[in-house]
Design a protein around this motif. Structure first.
Motif, short mmCIF file in Angstrom:
data_model
loop_
_atom_site.label_atom_id
_atom_site.label_comp_id
_atom_site.label_asym_id
_atom_site.label_seq_id
_atom_site.Cartn_x
_atom_site.Cartn_y
_atom_site.Cartn_z
N SER A 28 4.82 9.78 7.32
CA SER A 28 5.49 11.08 7.41
C SER A 28 5.20 11.68 8.79
CB SER A 28 4.96 12.04 6.35
OG SER A 28 5.12 11.52 5.06
N PRO A 29 6.15 12.45 9.34
CA PRO A 29 5.89 13.07 10.64
C PRO A 29 4.85 14.17 10.55
CG PRO A 29 8.01 13.78 9.76
CD PRO A 29 7.48 12.74 8.82
N GLY A 30 4.06 14.32 11.63
CA GLY A 30 3.14 15.44 11.74
C GLY A 30 1.73 15.19 11.26
N GLY A 31 1.39 13.97 10.89
CA GLY A 31 0.04 13.69 10.40
C GLY A 31 -0.52 12.42 10.99
N HIS A 32 -1.83 12.25 10.83
CA HIS A 32 -2.50 11.04 11.29
C HIS A 32 -3.65 10.70 10.35
CE1 HIS A 32 -4.81 14.30 13.18
NE2 HIS A 32 -5.86 13.48 13.06
N CYS A 33 -4.05 9.44 10.37
CA CYS A 33 -5.17 9.00 9.53
C CYS A 33 -6.49 9.48 10.12
CB CYS A 33 -5.19 7.47 9.41
SG CYS A 33 -3.86 6.84 8.39
N VAL A 34 -7.41 9.82 9.24
CA VAL A 34 -8.77 10.17 9.63
C VAL A 34 -9.62 8.96 9.28
CG1 VAL A 34 -10.70 11.72 9.17
CG2 VAL A 34 -8.37 12.61 9.18
N PRO A 35 -10.38 8.42 10.24
CA PRO A 35 -11.15 7.21 9.99
C PRO A 35 -12.16 7.37 8.84
CG PRO A 35 -11.14 7.71 12.33
CD PRO A 35 -10.52 8.89 11.62
N ASP A 36 -12.07 6.48 7.88
CA ASP A 36 -13.02 6.40 6.77
C ASP A 36 -12.95 4.98 6.23
OD1 ASP A 36 -14.85 7.95 4.82
OD2 ASP A 36 -13.49 6.85 3.50
N GLU A 37 -14.08 4.37 5.97
CA GLU A 37 -14.11 2.98 5.55
C GLU A 37 -13.74 2.79 4.08
OE1 GLU A 37 -17.90 1.38 6.53
OE2 GLU A 37 -17.64 1.76 8.67
#
Length: 85
Positions: A39-48
């Motif tokens: 979806s536009p406007g978001g990004h993943c936050v690193p978490d294992e």
């Protein structure tokens, strides 16, 4: 051929709960390999352990604070954060 599983999932921003669609890739035993926000406007936050998402409009400080709150609810803390404190 890979046995990894692709899944399209809905996740809320860890800061404000806005909903995003993501594509997550899991190993056969359920471990997270990678994720991408579709979806536009978001990004993943690193978490294992699981896919997390944040809006592009939030500051790094807001995301870090929300991530720490999320970790405290889950009862997990990474080794790096323990060293920082």
């Amino acid at each position: 051929m890979s046995d990894n599983k692709n899944a399209v999932e809905m996740h809320g921003c860890i800061v404000c709960a806005r909903i995003y669609n993501i594509l997550a890739i899991y190993t056969p035993d359920g471990g997270l390999v990678d994720c991408a926000v579709t979806s536009p406007g978001g990004h993943c936050v690193p978490d294992e352990q699981q896919p997390l998402v944040a809006c592009d409009t939030h500051t790094v400080e807001e995301i870090e604070a929300a991530y720490k709150r999320w970790q405290s609810r889950k009862g997990t803390t990474s080794d790096n954060e323990q060293e920082d404190e």
